[in-house]
Design an enzyme around this catalytic site. Structure first.
Site, PDB file in Angstrom:
ATOM      1  N   GLY A  32       0.829  -1.211   0.000  1.00  0.00           N
ATOM      2  CA  GLY A  32       0.000   0.000   0.000  1.00  0.00           C
ATOM      3  C   GLY A  32       0.852   1.244   0.000  1.00  0.00           C
ATOM      4  N   ASP A  40       4.419  -4.932  -7.370  1.00  0.00           N
ATOM      5  CA  ASP A  40       3.805  -3.671  -6.924  1.00  0.00           C
ATOM      6  C   ASP A  40       4.390  -2.478  -7.686  1.00  0.00           C
ATOM      7  OD1 ASP A  40       6.067  -4.616  -5.259  1.00  0.00           O
ATOM      8  OD2 ASP A  40       5.968  -2.616  -4.407  1.00  0.00           O
ATOM      9  N   ASN A  41       5.440  -2.722  -8.455  1.00  0.00           N
ATOM     10  CA  ASN A  41       6.012  -1.654  -9.280  1.00  0.00           C
ATOM     11  C   ASN A  41       5.766  -1.916 -10.766  1.00  0.00           C
ATOM     12  OD1 ASN A  41       6.998  -0.395  -6.979  1.00  0.00           O
ATOM     13  ND2 ASN A  41       8.956  -1.471  -7.081  1.00  0.00           N
ATOM     14  N   ASP A  93       8.121   3.870 -10.527  1.00  0.00           N
ATOM     15  CA  ASP A  93       9.002   3.635  -9.387  1.00  0.00           C
ATOM     16  C   ASP A  93      10.476   3.648  -9.774  1.00  0.00           C
ATOM     17  OD1 ASP A  93       9.867   3.171  -6.808  1.00  0.00           O
ATOM     18  OD2 ASP A  93       8.045   2.068  -6.338  1.00  0.00           O
TER      19      ASP A  93
END
Ligand code: AMP
Ligand code: MG
Length: 469
Positions: free
Chosen positions: A84, A243-244, A253
């Site tokens: 998150g 997550d990237n 990122d």
């Protein structure tokens, strides 16, 4: 300043995010502002003092609906069930002057419920690194998040290196949906939320897609193009965790990323990447691996598990060829071939092999190919001359070979030592090197500042990039 917000993520179910405001900072000072991007976003007559207050998180602009997004993700192959936005806050979205919906997000704006042990802050170095490199990536024509503002906070933050000046980056993205956003709901068995997210992603990014497998197919195509584009400019992302990995297909990122100087297929920059998982030449495999995780999440939406598995497998298995084709198109252009066939792969590969053997500079070798200067990059001149003969024979049929090469081979890229020098200067209050880099990288296909094309000297080499962000 007026920002014409039009927020859609904030209307999604509560499970998707937590509403949270940025934590105000002591003394906001504007370091950089992207006036061109501000115009595209429809920001009206920004007044600089207000820009600093707003993009430091001290003043919430009218119409913003600040929130931290929930996601999970595989980090270096290990699943982390909850990540998150631990230090980022989505202010909201605008429809830009091209009709595209864009997120405006603060990064380094204080703690959120997803901060875990972190302080929610960023230091000046990584903020300016992301600012420069993401804007250079955009100028290179490669899909990427962009930088709207960088503001110093006037507060020190503690990192491994000691106390460092804090800063906030304002990042603009087509969205911040990641593979990890899908994974979090799939792993928790929140199928309704996953369906809502899938519908949202389709309508926002791929309105022609007819369902989860179609979405998968579309994202795979974008990721295949993206990874080929990175490789064509010698870019190593460094932290291709799920997550990237953006659903929109933008580069996101800029942590321990770097552009290569001397070419090596197995090159790794990131100090945290001990195994070389995200090495230059392994990036296609990792893009495919990430898409397999995306497929796994999306498949949970289907009741006909066997058919879904078969379909997803076929889509993932098509990716190596897609990447190969995108790679060939890009690298063929770099040697002046606009309509490559598969036989050209060998010609490209033999040049890359020579470059690797002789430690040739990736950017400068390709840029110099139309001239005699390319030869200087090689110690084995005879081998390069032999390659040149083959190359000339092949490009004889390409009337625009030189123009093709010049359009595909940047003259300048953000070399790591220049980024590090810029950060050292900015930390001491000198923004001139930052301005210099921004100005040169705005037009990377023309050489406006020859010294920035120079590879690092022995003493300038920065062997690794650090995540300590
Ligand atoms: P990244 O390595 O930047 O992709 O971040 C991975 C995760 O760590 C994300 O959930 C981030 O929000 C979180 N994170 C990174 N730095 C911080 C920080 N200084 N404070 C809180 N969370 C952070
Ligand atoms: Mg991240």
């Amino acid at each position: 300043m007026h920002i014409p917000f039009d927020n859609s993520y904030a209307a999604l179910p509560d499970a998707f995010y937590t509403r949270v405001s940025p934590t105000p900072v002591k003394a906001p000072k504007l370091l950089a502002f992207n006036g061109d991007l501000a115009k595209i976003l429809g920001l009206s007559a920004p007044e600089m003092a207000e820009v600093a207050e707003t993009f430091a998180g001290n003043k919430i602009p009218q119409g913003a609906d600040p929130l931290a997004q929930l996601y999970a993700g595989h980090q270096f192959g290990n699943y982390n069930p909850q990540l998150g936005d631990g230090r980022a806050i989505l202010l909201g979205e605008v429809i830009d002057t091209n009709g595209l919906r864009r997120d405006i997000q603060l990064k380094g704006s204080g703690r959120t419920p997803y901060s875990r042990g972190g302080d929610g802050r960023a230091w000046l170095g990584p903020v300016l690194r992301e600012y420069v490199v993401s804007e250079a990536m955009h100028a290179l024509g490669i899909p990427t998040t962009r930088a709207l503002a960088a503001v110093a906070t006037g507060e020190d933050i503690l990192r491994e290196q000691g106390l460092l000046p804090g800063a906030v980056l304002t990042r603009v993205a087509a969205s911040h949906l990641r593979v990890g956003t899908f994974q979090v709901f799939a792993h928790r068995g929140q199928t309704d939320d996953l369906q809502t997210l899938t519908d949202f992603a389709i309508s926002r990014h791929y309105p022609d897609a007819s369902g989860p497998m179609d979405l998968l197919r579309a994202v795979c195509a974008r990721q295949a193009d993206l990874v080929a584009a990175w490789m064509s400019v010698g870019f190593i992302h460094g932290v291709m965790n799920t997550d990237n990995c953006s659903i929109s297909g933008e580069t996101i990122d800029y942590g321990p990323c770097a552009f290569m100087d001397d070419f090596r297929m197995g090159r790794v920059f990131s100090s945290i990447d001990q195994q070389g998982r995200y090495a230059f030449g392994n990036q296609p495999n990792m893009a495919i691996w990430n898409m397999a995780q995306f497929a796994t999440a999306l498949m949970t939406l289907r009741d006909d598990k066997e058919a879904a598995l078969e379909e997803a497998t076929a889509i993932i298995h098509a990716m190596p060829d897609q990447i190969e084709a995108a790679w060939l198109k890009r690298f063929a252009a770099k040697i002046g071939i606009s309509n490559p066939d598969s036989a050209d792969t060998d010609l490209i590969q033999s040049l890359l092999d020579l470059m690797q053997k002789d430690g040739a500079d990736f950017t400068n070798t390709f840029r110099a190919l139309p001239t005699a200067a390319a030869r200087d990059q090689f110690s084995d001149r005879a081998a390069f001359d032999a390659w040149t003969q083959e190359h000339s024979a092949r490009t004889a049929a390409e009337p625009d070979a030189v123009a093709t090469m010049n359009a595909a081979n940047p003259a300048v890229i953000p070399r790591n030592h220049r980024i590090e020098q810029m950060i050292v200067a900015a930390t001491a209050g000198d923004m001139a090197p930052f301005q210099r880099l921004m100005s040169a990288f705005a037009t990377p296909f023309s050489l406006s500042d020859a010294d920035l094309a120079r590879p690092p000297s022995q003493s300038e080499i920065v062997p690794a990039t650090f995540c300590g962000t």
